[in-house]
Scaffold this motif. Structure first.
Motif, PDB file in Angstrom:
ATOM      1  N   ALA A  27     -19.099 -80.323  44.452  1.00  0.00           N
ATOM      2  CA  ALA A  27     -17.946 -79.691  43.991  1.00  0.00           C
ATOM      3  C   ALA A  27     -18.362 -78.729  43.217  1.00  0.00           C
ATOM      4  N   PHE A  28     -17.313 -77.532  43.733  1.00  0.00           N
ATOM      5  CA  PHE A  28     -16.738 -76.571  42.139  1.00  0.00           C
ATOM      6  C   PHE A  28     -15.360 -76.924  42.174  1.00  0.00           C
ATOM      7  N   ILE A  29     -14.823 -77.520  40.672  1.00  0.00           N
ATOM      8  CA  ILE A  29     -13.668 -77.237  40.477  1.00  0.00           C
ATOM      9  C   ILE A  29     -12.919 -77.041  39.625  1.00  0.00           C
ATOM     10  N   LEU A  30     -11.943 -76.462  39.712  1.00  0.00           N
ATOM     11  CA  LEU A  30     -10.820 -75.165  39.085  1.00  0.00           C
ATOM     12  C   LEU A  30      -9.638 -76.121  38.392  1.00  0.00           C
ATOM     13  N   PRO A  31      -8.920 -75.239  38.053  1.00  0.00           N
ATOM     14  CA  PRO A  31      -7.220 -76.312  37.455  1.00  0.00           C
ATOM     15  C   PRO A  31      -6.674 -75.686  38.559  1.00  0.00           C
ATOM     16  N   SER A  32      -6.833 -74.215  38.762  1.00  0.00           N
ATOM     17  CA  SER A  32      -5.506 -73.765  39.864  1.00  0.00           C
ATOM     18  C   SER A  32      -6.932 -72.590  40.256  1.00  0.00           C
ATOM     19  N   LEU A  33      -5.659 -71.643  41.401  1.00  0.00           N
ATOM     20  CA  LEU A  33      -6.448 -70.818  42.286  1.00  0.00           C
ATOM     21  C   LEU A  33      -5.587 -69.776  42.182  1.00  0.00           C
ATOM     22  N   SER A  34      -4.423 -69.562  41.215  1.00  0.00           N
ATOM     23  CA  SER A  34      -3.850 -68.602  40.319  1.00  0.00           C
ATOM     24  C   SER A  34      -5.118 -67.580  40.381  1.00  0.00           C
ATOM     25  N   ASN A  74     -25.630 -89.839  38.946  1.00  0.00           N
ATOM     26  CA  ASN A  74     -26.603 -89.622  40.371  1.00  0.00           C
ATOM     27  C   ASN A  74     -25.940 -88.150  40.310  1.00  0.00           C
ATOM     28  N   SER A  75     -25.072 -87.467  39.094  1.00  0.00           N
ATOM     29  CA  SER A  75     -24.184 -86.235  39.504  1.00  0.00           C
ATOM     30  C   SER A  75     -24.565 -85.049  38.553  1.00  0.00           C
ATOM     31  N   LYS A  76     -24.855 -84.293  38.235  1.00  0.00           N
ATOM     32  CA  LYS A  76     -25.388 -83.209  37.762  1.00  0.00           C
ATOM     33  C   LYS A  76     -24.122 -82.556  37.471  1.00  0.00           C
ATOM     34  N   PHE A  77     -24.163 -82.533  36.052  1.00  0.00           N
ATOM     35  CA  PHE A  77     -22.566 -81.706  35.518  1.00  0.00           C
ATOM     36  C   PHE A  77     -22.592 -79.760  34.607  1.00  0.00           C
ATOM     37  N   ILE A  78     -22.550 -79.064  35.288  1.00  0.00           N
ATOM     38  CA  ILE A  78     -22.528 -77.869  35.097  1.00  0.00           C
ATOM     39  C   ILE A  78     -21.047 -77.054  34.414  1.00  0.00           C
ATOM     40  N   ILE A  79     -21.008 -76.622  33.639  1.00  0.00           N
ATOM     41  CA  ILE A  79     -19.768 -76.512  33.000  1.00  0.00           C
ATOM     42  C   ILE A  79     -19.926 -74.213  32.996  1.00  0.00           C
ATOM     43  N   ARG A  80     -19.190 -73.557  33.257  1.00  0.00           N
ATOM     44  CA  ARG A  80     -19.137 -72.397  33.209  1.00  0.00           C
ATOM     45  C   ARG A  80     -17.640 -71.992  32.076  1.00  0.00           C
ATOM     46  N   GLU A  81     -18.344 -71.658  30.694  1.00  0.00           N
ATOM     47  CA  GLU A  81     -17.385 -71.011  29.798  1.00  0.00           C
ATOM     48  C   GLU A  81     -17.173 -69.617  30.036  1.00  0.00           C
ATOM     49  N   VAL A  84     -21.818 -80.427  40.314  1.00  0.00           N
ATOM     50  CA  VAL A  84     -20.353 -80.295  40.155  1.00  0.00           C
ATOM     51  C   VAL A  84     -20.044 -79.044  38.949  1.00  0.00           C
ATOM     52  N   LEU A  85     -19.338 -78.405  39.006  1.00  0.00           N
ATOM     53  CA  LEU A  85     -19.260 -77.157  38.557  1.00  0.00           C
ATOM     54  C   LEU A  85     -18.342 -76.846  38.064  1.00  0.00           C
ATOM     55  N   SER A  86     -17.913 -76.571  36.975  1.00  0.00           N
ATOM     56  CA  SER A  86     -16.254 -76.130  37.170  1.00  0.00           C
ATOM     57  C   SER A  86     -16.098 -75.682  35.678  1.00  0.00           C
ATOM     58  N   SER A  87     -14.944 -74.949  35.867  1.00  0.00           N
ATOM     59  CA  SER A  87     -14.780 -73.640  34.775  1.00  0.00           C
ATOM     60  C   SER A  87     -13.306 -73.426  34.246  1.00  0.00           C
TER      61      SER A  87
END
Length: 357
Positions: free
Chosen positions: A9-16, A105-112, A85-88
């Motif tokens: 799951a790629f997760i973002l605040p917006s697609l602007s 059961n999920s691995k969490f990745i953040i992109r700084e 789960v990858l968020s930025s």
């Protein structure tokens, strides 16, 4: 029996329009479909979409703020049960760090997305936010930083183990056509592309340009909170007739190709996509040697110059000869290192390593 695919799951605040939005939507579309089942969750509104997500399962929560979307995010994770789960973007990354203990059961990745200590000089983050981030990031399984400076800074601030931090530069998400040649006229054409915010240094670029003795035209592409102040500075420096402002364009490759030199005035950068794109079309860059990823793109004297101060920046502008820069040479410096296949492979290797652990 066919092995099931890894759910991401790629997760973002917006697609602007923005760097994080572009990169994560690009990854969601282009990760290897033989191994990964990807979907994109966007907290914001579908009406704000600046990037195509064709072929990728995309859901919009249509929330004005990340805070308002937290219950829906929690439900999304509980229902879809992604393996990764990858968020930025900082505030969203903090939310996922705080949620991570509830989803073992999920691995969490953040992109700084920035060199945090330097960006702090241009923003007013609350002490509470910093406190929550330090707690949250202890629960994260991996951190992706876009540059070496960013990785060093992140480790120092949050005391994250080095083995959890991976440096992955941004990819060339669109291979714009190489420009045939530089402009023929005597007026040198400069361009800057980026958010109109204080850390981008438009102010110092304008003050440098105001002192040049030769003819030029300067195009500024972007919008942001400093737009009015920048316009006031342009008027105060009597530069109005030399400058064109373009708030947004879907044809950035064409715009970059029409110019002779990209100017970057940033005081701090994450990984400057616009600088990379300028090199892709064959337009060289003069940039301040600011903290961040710029120094990982620029090869001095080959695709541009890194400078230490305004005097050196001015000197490079005065000695610049557009006829000496071969567009293909400028382009070749970035194609090998930042091509799509290479960067995707680095992300996919990270994903696979986390699933194995």
């Amino acid at each position: 029996m066919k092995k099931s695919k890894t759910k991401i799951a790629f997760i973002l605040p917006s697609l602007s329009a923005g760097g994080a939005e572009r990169i994560l939507s690009f990854l969601a579309q282009n990760v290897n479909k033989d191994y990964f089942d990807s979907q994109l969750l966007v907290i914001g509104h579908d009406t704000d979409t600046a990037y195509c997500t064709k072929g990728t399962k995309t859901s919009f929560l249509n929330k004005k703020r990340v805070l308002f979307g937290i219950p829906s995010i929690f439900l999304f994770l509980k229902t879809n049960k992604p393996d990764l789960v990858l968020s930025s973007i900082g505030h969203l990354n903090t939310v996922f760090g705080l949620m991570a203990p509830f989803f073992q059961n999920s691995k969490f990745i953040i992109r700084e997305a920035s060199v945090i200590s330097e960006m702090g000089k241009f923003s007013n983050s609350s002490k509470l936010y910093g406190f929550l981030a330090k707690i949250a990031y202890n629960h994260i399984d991996a951190v992706v930083c876009q540059s070496e400076d960013m990785a060093i800074d992140f480790k120092k601030i949050y005391n994250i183990p080095k083995n959890k931090i991976t440096v992955i530069n941004n990819p060339i998400t669109e291979l714009f056509p190489l420009k045939e040649k530089n402009s023929d006229d005597d007026v040198i054409k400069y361009i800057t592309v980026g958010r109109l915010s204080k850390e981008k240094g438009h102010d110092r670029l304008l003050n440098i340009l105001a002192k040049l003795p030769h003819s030029f035209h300067y195009t500024i592409v972007g919008s942001g909170p400093e737009e009015n102040e920048i316009k006031k500075t342009i008027v105060a420096l009597a530069l109005t007739k030399f400058i064109t402002h373009i708030p947004f364009t879907n044809e950035i490759g064409k715009v970059l190709s029409k110019n002779d030199l990209f100017l970057q005035g940033s005081y701090v950068e994450g990984f400057p996509n616009a600088v990379l794109e300028s090199c892709v079309v064959g337009t060289p860059v003069i940039a301040f040697n600011a903290p961040g990823g710029t120094k990982e793109i620029i090869r001095d004297g080959i695709n541009g110059y890194l400078v230490s101060n305004t005097e050196e920046f001015t000197s490079r502008l005065l000695s610049f000869n557009k006829d000496k820069w071969e567009p293909k040479t400028v382009r070749d410096t970035v194609i090998q290192k930042f091509n799509t296949q290479e960067i995707l492979k680095q992300y996919e290797n990270l994903f696979l390593s986390l699933i194995k652990n």
